[in-house]
Design an enzyme around this catalytic site. Structure first.
Site, PDB file in Angstrom:
ATOM      1  N   ASP A 284       0.821  -1.196   0.000  1.00  0.00           N
ATOM      2  CA  ASP A 284       0.000   0.000   0.000  1.00  0.00           C
ATOM      3  C   ASP A 284       0.867   1.263   0.000  1.00  0.00           C
ATOM      4  OD1 ASP A 284      -2.614   1.460   0.576  1.00  0.00           O
ATOM      5  OD2 ASP A 284      -1.437   2.022   2.333  1.00  0.00           O
TER       6      ASP A 284
ATOM      7  N   GLU B 110       1.245   0.023  -4.932  1.00  0.00           N
ATOM      8  CA  GLU B 110       0.481   1.255  -5.140  1.00  0.00           C
ATOM      9  C   GLU B 110       1.486   2.386  -4.975  1.00  0.00           C
ATOM     10  OE1 GLU B 110      -3.326   3.768  -3.395  1.00  0.00           O
ATOM     11  OE2 GLU B 110      -2.083   2.601  -2.029  1.00  0.00           O
TER      12      GLU B 110
END
Length: 598
Positions: free
Chosen positions: A259, A292
């Site tokens: 993330d 990401e």
């Protein structure tokens, strides 16, 4: 059945032979640390070099324990393998070999075969409920599920990004053994399982590290969630690298999605993590590492990482489908078709281009294969970060959404679906937590203030309509039911496209490269890729209401079109509004072999 591999993890409680456990805590700011057991025993830990405390003690699996810092503060193990209750309660000694694997020979799947279904375990009812849903996902054509973060968080409801104990699977979802059973069953069905991990911050409730290990964080650098994690410290690096290896080796996850790595100000940590993961995998084991990354660092995708979530392509598609241009969509307000064309022909839209604030973002990406980019029409962020969590099927013309779905599922990029997409779910996906007291109020008001820049919420009274993240009703309203009139029709479309991808596209994907994408008109373009067998894949997409002129593809095989229209229309070179045509030009065609690869 082969046992799970036993690793000598740097941090936390490691079960040894004979019911003994090694406890290790990095607490450089503590003078005295002890292990406090549930039976009242207090075991002083021995200080080691560089701030470590260590002890070997008789503590069998299932033992409850906490650490006491300087004879005062009582804390859970930051590397707790499981919690007896919530994040503030005792940690548990876990036997990593307690679960007996039914499919020990599973080696994973090649990355190009990935069709990813992102889901929230809590909304589906826990590990056992996800377990029961797996056959239906296989029948749909999914080849991998991606679980939103599982790290133990405060309370029973959370997206997962407020986790504070990264080694402990969320107890409200089930036991570690039930999580392993879910992964084991998935492997038996041919499904890979990816875990979303958060290595850029800890949640605001239940993280005690700063009390005894201030060097875990940086004083000079902050993220949107607080002080940045200090990857310059070796124990900190090992904490997260060991965590990644635990999920992959002990739980047998097939991949990790990292993330928001743009909030990690240590690119060499990411490189080291990827290298260590690759080195630790047994020969022949397929493991996927995805990012990401708002910085669009294409270079990382050649340093051990397989792919990045392509927010650029999503944002361009969202603007074209909905006309929305506020907030981060403002960067795609002026030339969304051109930006989508760049994504379909080169990967990222921003490859050193300036955003609306004049900041340069991204690196050139056209040299990478299309499989280095994960394409999606929506995900947890893009739905849940809306004030009312509306899904795309409630915002876009149905025919245009069907056309975009064909692009998603038949392009050579890796497709990602979000739970409920396949049944045109009418239920929202809202932002939910279960914080208490002042933190709950701060989160509630912070959530509402996020939307102050939107014209629809300029007035504070309008913002009061935004659902309270801490209300149980907000969580329950987010469960997709799949009972709308469109559910069966939408599922049939997804199934048709995914089975077409599996039969026709998958065998040709290895060796695929970008060719070009031509803008036909605002909202319409024609994209082409050279597949691994030298055939050409053409997708003509029109997300506008007006027909546009296209160049007919000689000797091309029609794979899919929506809505169906006559061959005469195609031969005359017209693409109707809200439509898509997917065709394959075989390598034997003279046109398909002309020219050179980019």
């Amino acid at each position: 059945m082969s046992p799970s591999p036993v690793q000598n993890w740097t941090h936390g409680a490691v079960l040894l032979d004979g019911g003994r456990t090694r406890f290790a805590l990095w607490a450089p700011d503590a003078r005295y640390v002890s292990v406090e057991l549930a039976d009242g025993q207090s075991l002083p830990m021995l200080p080691q070099a560089d701030g470590w405390f260590l002890i070997h003690a008789h503590c069998p699996a299932g033992s409850r324990y906490r650490y006491r810092i300087d004879e005062q503060l009582l804390v859970p193990d930051p590397a707790s393998r499981a919690q007896d209750g919530d994040v503030h309660g005792p940690s548990l000694v876990v036997d990593p070999q307690a679960y007996h694997w039914q499919h020990p020979d599973w080696r994973g799947r090649p990355w190009h075969e990935a069709v990813i279904y992102e889901l929230h375990v809590g909304l589906m009812g826990g590990y056992r409920a996800v377990h029961q849903a797996l056959p239906g996902l296989v029948e749909l054509g999914v080849s991998a599920i991606e679980l939103m973060p599982l790290a133990e968080f405060p309370g029973p409801r959370n997206w997962g990004y407020d986790g504070v104990l990264p080694y402990a699977p969320e107890a409200s979802y089930g036991s570690p053994e039930e999580l392993k059973a879910l992964i084991d069953t998935a492997h038996g069905l041919g499904l890979a399982v990816i875990l979303d991990v958060v290595y850029n911050h800890f949640g605001p409730d239940g993280n005690y590290l700063a009390h005894y290990a201030r060097r875990f964080f940086r004083d000079d650098l902050h993220t949107p969630w607080g002080a940045a994690i200090n990857f310059r410290q070796r124990p900190v690096r090992e904490f997260f690298i060991d965590n990644a290896l635990m999920w992959l080796l002990e739980y047998r996850f097939d991949g990790l999605r990292l993330d928001a790595v743009h909030a990690i100000d240590s690119p060499d940590f990411l490189q080291e993590l990827a290298l260590r993961v690759r080195q630790a995998m047994p020969e022949g084991r397929q493991v996927w590492l995805n990012l990401e990354n708002e910085h669009n660092q294409a270079s990382l995708l050649q340093q051990g990482f397989d792919a990045q979530w392509n927010d650029d392509a999503h944002n361009a598609l969202h603007v074209l489908l909905t006309g929305e241009t506020e907030a981060y969509y403002a960067d795609f307000a002026e030339q969304p078709t051109q930006q989508l064309a760049r994504c379909l022909s080169q990967g990222f839209a921003f490859q050193g281009h300036a955003d609306r604030h004049g900041r340069v973002r991204g690196e050139p990406s056209g040299h990478l294969p299309p499989s280095a980019f994960v394409l999606f029409l929506q995900n947890h962020d893009q739905i849940g970060n809306r004030a009312f969590g509306e899904r795309l099927n409630q915002l876009a013309p149905p025919q245009a959404l069907h056309a975009a779905t064909a692009l998603l599922l038949l392009s050579p990029m890796i497709p990602l679906l979000f739970m409920g997409d396949e049944v045109a779910a009418q239920e929202p996906f809202l932002f939910f937590t279960s914080h208490q007291g002042p933190l709950a109020e701060a989160v509630r008001e912070g959530r509402r203030n996020e939307f102050a820049a939107f014209s629809a919420f300029a007035d504070s009274q309008q913002r009061q309509r935004i659902p309270d993240p801490n209300a149980a009703a907000t969580f329950h309203a987010s469960r997709p039911q799949g009972q709308s009139a469109l559910a069966a029709q939408t599922r049939a479309l997804y199934r048709q496209l995914l089975h077409l991808r599996q039969r026709q596209l998958l065998p040709r994907l290895p060796g695929t490269c970008f060719l070009q994408a031509q803008v036909l008109a605002e909202g319409a373009l024609s994209a082409c890729w050279r597949l691994g067998d030298d055939s050409l894949l053409h997708i003509d997409l029109n997300l506008s209401a007006h027909r546009v002129e296209i160049e007919p593809q000689a000797a091309a095989e029609l794979w899919f079109e929506h809505p169906p229209h006559s061959q005469a229309q195609r031969c005359q070179g017209w693409l109707p509004g809200f439509s898509v045509v997917v065709q394959l030009q075989p390598a034997t065609s003279p046109t398909a072999t002309d020219g050179e690869r980019p």
